[in-house]
Design an enzyme around this catalytic site. Structure first.
Site, PDB file in Angstrom:
ATOM      1  N   HIS A   1       0.826  -1.210   0.000  1.00 55.06           N
ATOM      2  CA  HIS A   1       0.000   0.000   0.000  1.00 55.06           C
ATOM      3  C   HIS A   1       0.859   1.259   0.000  1.00 55.06           C
ATOM      4  CE1 HIS A   1       0.617   0.647   4.374  1.00 55.06           C
ATOM      5  NE2 HIS A   1       0.449  -0.652   4.512  1.00 55.06           N
TER       6      HIS A   1
ATOM      7  N   ASP B   1      -0.289   4.295   1.213  1.00 55.51           N
ATOM      8  CA  ASP B   1      -0.610   5.222   2.306  1.00 55.51           C
ATOM      9  C   ASP B   1       0.214   4.908   3.558  1.00 55.51           C
ATOM     10  OD1 ASP B   1      -2.266   2.864   2.279  1.00 55.51           O
ATOM     11  OD2 ASP B   1      -3.523   3.720   3.837  1.00 55.51           O
TER      12      ASP B   1
ATOM     13  N   ASP C   1       6.457   0.558   7.433  1.00 57.71           N
ATOM     14  CA  ASP C   1       5.094   0.217   6.962  1.00 57.71           C
ATOM     15  C   ASP C   1       4.648   1.190   5.893  1.00 57.71           C
ATOM     16  OD1 ASP C   1       2.583  -0.814   6.678  1.00 57.71           O
ATOM     17  OD2 ASP C   1       1.829  -0.096   8.586  1.00 57.71           O
TER      18      ASP C   1
ATOM     19  N   GLU D   1      -5.050   1.406   2.453  1.00 59.16           N
ATOM     20  CA  GLU D   1      -4.984   0.137   3.193  1.00 59.16           C
ATOM     21  C   GLU D   1      -5.247   0.348   4.673  1.00 59.16           C
ATOM     22  OE1 GLU D   1      -3.726  -3.143   5.562  1.00 59.16           O
ATOM     23  OE2 GLU D   1      -2.775  -1.187   5.624  1.00 59.16           O
ATOM     24  N   GLU D   2      -4.685   1.431   5.220  1.00 61.59           N
ATOM     25  CA  GLU D   2      -4.754   1.639   6.665  1.00 61.59           C
ATOM     26  C   GLU D   2      -6.175   1.921   7.161  1.00 61.59           C
ATOM     27  OE1 GLU D   2      -2.381   0.932   8.518  1.00 61.59           O
ATOM     28  OE2 GLU D   2      -0.485   1.269   7.480  1.00 61.59           O
TER      29      GLU D   2
ATOM     30  N   GLU E   1       3.747  -6.450   3.685  1.00 61.67           N
ATOM     31  CA  GLU E   1       3.582  -5.805   5.002  1.00 61.67           C
ATOM     32  C   GLU E   1       4.733  -6.221   5.919  1.00 61.67           C
ATOM     33  OE1 GLU E   1       1.445  -3.621   6.171  1.00 61.67           O
ATOM     34  OE2 GLU E   1      -0.333  -3.720   4.875  1.00 61.67           O
TER      35      GLU E   1
ATOM     36  N   HIS F   1       3.990   2.387  12.651  1.00 65.45           N
ATOM     37  CA  HIS F   1       2.957   3.284  13.206  1.00 65.45           C
ATOM     38  C   HIS F   1       3.435   4.126  14.391  1.00 65.45           C
ATOM     39  CE1 HIS F   1      -0.829   1.168  11.371  1.00 65.45           C
ATOM     40  NE2 HIS F   1       0.219   1.087  10.580  1.00 65.45           N
TER      41      HIS F   1
HETATM   42 ZN   LIG Z   1       0.820  -1.615   6.371  1.00 65.21          ZN
END
Ligand SMILES: [Zn+2]
Length: 380
Positions: free
Chosen positions: A69, A71, A100, A134-135, A160, A351
């Protein structure tokens, strides 16, 4: 691609502030990178400013999808380096998305460019799918699946951040919002109103009672989880509230899936609404991602372990995940035997502030992906 160019590619990706939006910039940038190597890439628009990307090299089967992804999550505060400037310290690369999952995107892209450049023979097709959102709900994966990009696919690898471990199954996720409708009145004359907040609390009690009887565990994914997460209602301390709402999230497994949770919620609502006309509820499903149940024994996972060990010298273990990924949308019409794995550069810093990727791990995944592109282990 030499190591300087590899760092430059990741640094360019991190510099694009694709915080659940602006993914089109990531897609446009990668399209340009592929074009420089005479590889056509197709932008698939999702919304203005948000776009997926599809790129293929090779031809025929097996078709192996490499996906990630575009984002990233909001950087928040408390960084010791600027979050959108890739910064190297002690052989670690810091930046939002370094883990990520922009290092996985970069590793996949570099592996494809190298294969193309060196004219290394490989069987079938490598299809790169870059996704948006995705998030927040796997929007891009859903769109690409609906548009047929998963239809003819023989294997799926999502990058991921697992580090040197392979995830072969993961939980589903269900977000639901329930609103109780009542009538506002002055609290000195409650008989003129209908207390939506009290009615909602009654419903929560019935739901809780039902959920507490559920005990379900999956050998790979772990326990079924259910939590009320947001509660609101009322505007003033001396008024009977006219509306009230609650949101909840369930982490589902095959043994107790999304449909089973919705059944509990709808049955509780119907039960109260039949019991008394004061009850009036509205149920809204915000996100409905099924669990993804794969096998640790599939040929793709075994090949991933073999290749990972060859590149790193480490034993690559397997696990079931508690989070959800784009696989929930990509695999909707596939069987449990479909060759699938999540395997990408990463660590526990995702994150959080000061997110990073070890430089060696990023580089190792270029080699891992390249080897998987040349041979994904699937006998076809
Ligand atoms: Zn991710």
């Amino acid at each position: 691609m030499n190591s300087k160019e590899r760092i430059k590619l990741l640094s360019d990706l991190v510099a694009i502030q694709s915080v659940n939006n602006h993914e089109a910039e990531v897609a446009e940038y990668l399209k340009m990178v592929f074009r420089r190597h005479q590889i056509p890439a197709q932008i698939i628009n999702y919304q203005p400013g948000r776009a997926n990307l599809v790129v293929e090299i090779g031809h025929g089967h097996p078709i192996t999808v490499f996906s990630g992804h575009a984002d990233v999550v909001d950087p928040g505060g408390d960084w010791s380096t600027p979050p959108f400037v890739l910064t190297e310290k002690n052989r670690k690369l810091y930046g939002r998305g370094a883990c990520d999952m922009k290092s996985a995107l970069a590793a996949m892209v570099i592996a494809m460019l190298d294969l193309h450049e060196q004219a290394d023979p490989f069987p079938g097709t490598v299809r790169f799918l870059l996704t948006v959102g995705e998030e927040v709900g796997e929007y891009g994966a859903e769109q690409l699946t609906n548009e047929g990009y998963m239809k003819d696919v023989d294997a799926l690898i999502i990058g991921e951040p697992t580090g040197y471990e392979i995830c072969y199954a993961h939980k589903g996720s269900l977000d639901v919002q329930i609103t109780a409708m009542g009538t506002i009145a002055h609290s000195s004359m409650p008989q003129l109103g209908n207390n939506a907040l009290q009615n909602l609390l009654d419903l929560i009690e019935v739901i809780n009672h039902q959920i507490q009887t559920v005990s379900a565990t999956d050998p790979a994914m772990g326990d079924f989880l259910f939590n009320f997460t947001v509660l609101n209602g009322g505007t003033q301390v001396n008024s009977i509230p006219g509306t009230a709402g609650v949101s909840l999230n369930a982490r589902t497994i095959d043994e107790f899936d999304n449909a089973a949770v919705l059944n509990i919620l709808r049955t509780a609502i119907a039960q109260l609404e039949q019991q008394d006309s004061k009850y009036n509820f509205d149920l809204n499903v915000l996100m409905d991602l099924p669990p993804v149940d794969g096998h640790a024994e599939n040929q793709l996972v075994q090949r991933g372990q073999e290749v990972g060990q060859a590149v790193t010298g480490q034993t690559i273990t397997t696990f079931g995940g508690t989070y959800t990924t784009d696989a929930a949308k990509f695999l909707v019409n596939k069987s449990q035997d479909f060759p699938f794995m999540i395997f990408g550069p990463g660590n526990q810093s995702l994150h959080s502030s000061n997110e990073y990727i070890e430089k060696s791990m990023y580089f190792n995944f270029v080699d891992i992906y390249k080897k998987l592109m040349i041979n994904n282990g699937i006998t076809h």
